[in-house]
Design an enzyme around this catalytic site. Structure first.
Site, PDB file in Angstrom:
ATOM      1  N   GLN A  98      -3.653  29.969  55.062  1.00  0.00           N
ATOM      2  CA  GLN A  98      -2.964  30.983  56.045  1.00  0.00           C
ATOM      3  C   GLN A  98      -2.982  30.806  57.445  1.00  0.00           C
ATOM      4  OE1 GLN A  98      -3.369  35.280  56.650  1.00  0.00           O
ATOM      5  NE2 GLN A  98      -1.353  35.450  55.391  1.00  0.00           N
ATOM      6  N   TYR A 179       0.930  40.689  64.115  1.00  0.00           N
ATOM      7  CA  TYR A 179       0.213  39.459  64.932  1.00  0.00           C
ATOM      8  C   TYR A 179       1.280  38.807  65.587  1.00  0.00           C
ATOM      9  CZ  TYR A 179      -3.805  40.641  62.246  1.00  0.00           C
ATOM     10  OH  TYR A 179      -4.928  41.304  61.531  1.00  0.00           O
ATOM     11  N   ARG A 226       4.706  34.609  55.424  1.00  0.00           N
ATOM     12  CA  ARG A 226       4.504  35.950  55.224  1.00  0.00           C
ATOM     13  C   ARG A 226       4.970  36.791  56.080  1.00  0.00           C
ATOM     14  NH1 ARG A 226      -1.077  39.645  54.279  1.00  0.00           N
ATOM     15  NH2 ARG A 226      -0.725  40.063  52.274  1.00  0.00           N
ATOM     16  N   GLY A 321      -4.562  41.829  46.661  1.00  0.00           N
ATOM     17  CA  GLY A 321      -5.731  41.687  47.649  1.00  0.00           C
ATOM     18  C   GLY A 321      -7.148  42.072  47.192  1.00  0.00           C
ATOM     19  N   ARG A 322      -7.340  43.331  47.495  1.00  0.00           N
ATOM     20  CA  ARG A 322      -8.607  44.005  47.404  1.00  0.00           C
ATOM     21  C   ARG A 322      -9.151  43.671  45.640  1.00  0.00           C
ATOM     22  NH1 ARG A 322      -9.937  48.482  51.858  1.00  0.00           N
ATOM     23  NH2 ARG A 322      -9.802  47.168  53.552  1.00  0.00           N
TER      24      ARG A 322
END
Length: 367
Positions: A98, A179, A226, A321-322
């Site tokens: 990424q 971002y 993404r 994810g987590r």
């Protein structure tokens, strides 16, 4: 009927199943922001994922926004990543890098020569980042000049080339979560009056230039993106026409025939219904021009939701994810409908092996 556990080929990438490990910042890079052998162990443990998306990795020193996050802009970093990709491939996995530029979500202590972070705007975000002193408010940015934007595109292009040299199967450009590229996309942040501000076509220009440059450099079949159309992460206020903006972005990208688009539905790591948005309409625009690209969905998916999303054709792959942090063998646990291990939130950011590589696989778990 297609299942979550069936193999898939998308772009130039083949995966053994449709479970994706989402990018997860863990702040464990070594000196010089170089990936470490411990990181190779961590990713190797999770190589059962159909596809691993690496933690966000800065494309330049200026792109850093958090302490001890890895880069991919010098030979030492490329060599460190090569150990990781070799480990993942030895386990039969696939991994993409990424590519990240945080823009204004940074602190002067993390920037070269203590300079101000850069963005589409000179307005400071209302947010914090992780520094040597812990969590601190982000610093006031400066707006990038027009003559600097080709350098930003070139940094992404070179990072993609470096990723291929490091053995990655492809790249995912981080265009989400408030971002840099998202800072250009949203009119809630982008207050420019030049060719990169104002109308949605202008605000999307930098992202589209980045994706076209990367596709030209390493091939569109190795490139993904993404997006997070409505997340409020990192003080990313809602765009005045999020549906129109992201419809335009995907329509422009579809003819490139990217390997995948990875969509965060709702608020990142939060409510899925934070704002109305028609994700199916977005997917249809991608598929219209790119029947071979994968549509990856993300955010709060349970096993049942993921199985249904793939079986119904609403998604090609589902990212977790987590759950991958505390369950290195998550795919096998999902396959068996086995219980998931509990996450230790105190060890998420920074540190060593504890809470990183010491979560047991199912066979090794007590009982």
């Amino acid at each position: 009927m297609t299942t979550l556990f069936d193999p898939i080929h998308f772009g130039d990438i083949s995966a053994a199943n449709r479970v994706v490990m989402a990018p997860l910042t863990r702040d464990r890079a070594g000196e010089g922001r170089t990936p470490t052998p411990l990181m190779a162990t961590y990713y190797g443990q999770r190589a059962g994922a159909g596809l691993i998306v690496s933690e966000a990795t800065q494309i330049s020193p200026e792109g850093q926004g958090y302490l001890d996050t890895p880069g991919i802009y010098n030979p030492e970093q490329v060599a460190g990543w090569r150990r990781i990709t070799d480990t993942v491939h030895a386990q039969g996995g696939r991994i993409v890098a990424q590519l990240w530029h945080v823009g204004r979500i940074s602190h002067v202590s993390l920037q070269p020569d203590g300079q101000a972070p850069v963005s589409s705007t000179a307005r400071r975000a209302n947010g914090k980042t992780f520094t040597a002193k812990g969590f601190e408010p982000v610093s006031e940015p400066r707006a990038l000049r027009l003559d600097e934007l080709p350098r930003i595109v070139a940094d992404y292009r070179q990072a993609a080339r470096n990723a291929v040299e490091a053995g990655f199967d492809g790249v995912e450009v981080h265009g989400a979560n408030g971002y840099l590229l998202d800072q250009f996309l949203r009119d809630s942040i982008n207050d420019r009056s030049d060719a990169y501000g104002g109308a949605k076509e202008n605000r999307a220009r930098l992202l589209l230039e980045v994706m076209r440059a990367i596709a030209a450099e390493i091939g569109a079949g190795r490139a993904g993106l993404r997006l997070s159309p409505v997340t409020p992460s990192n003080d990313a206020g809602a765009d005045s026409d999020a549906q129109g903006l992201f419809n335009h972005v995907v329509e422009q990208l579809a003819p490139l025939r990217l390997a995948f688009i990875h969509i965060i539905e709702g608020a990142t790591a939060g409510a899925r219904d934070v704002a109305p948005f028609d994700y199916a309409a977005l997917r249809n625009r991608f598929k219209r021009g790119n029947e071979h690209g994968a549509w990856i969905v993300n955010n709060g998916y349970t096993r049942e939701m993921a199985i249904e999303a793939v079986a119904s054709g609403a998604a090609d792959m589902v990212a977790f994810g987590r759950p991958f942090i505390s369950n290195p063998d998550l795919v096998e646990r999902l396959r068996r409908n086995a219980p998931l291990a509990t996450l230790d939130r105190d060890t998420l950011y920074g540190g060593g092996a504890r809470g990183y590589t010491d979560y047991p696989a199912l066979e090794a778990a007590p009982g």
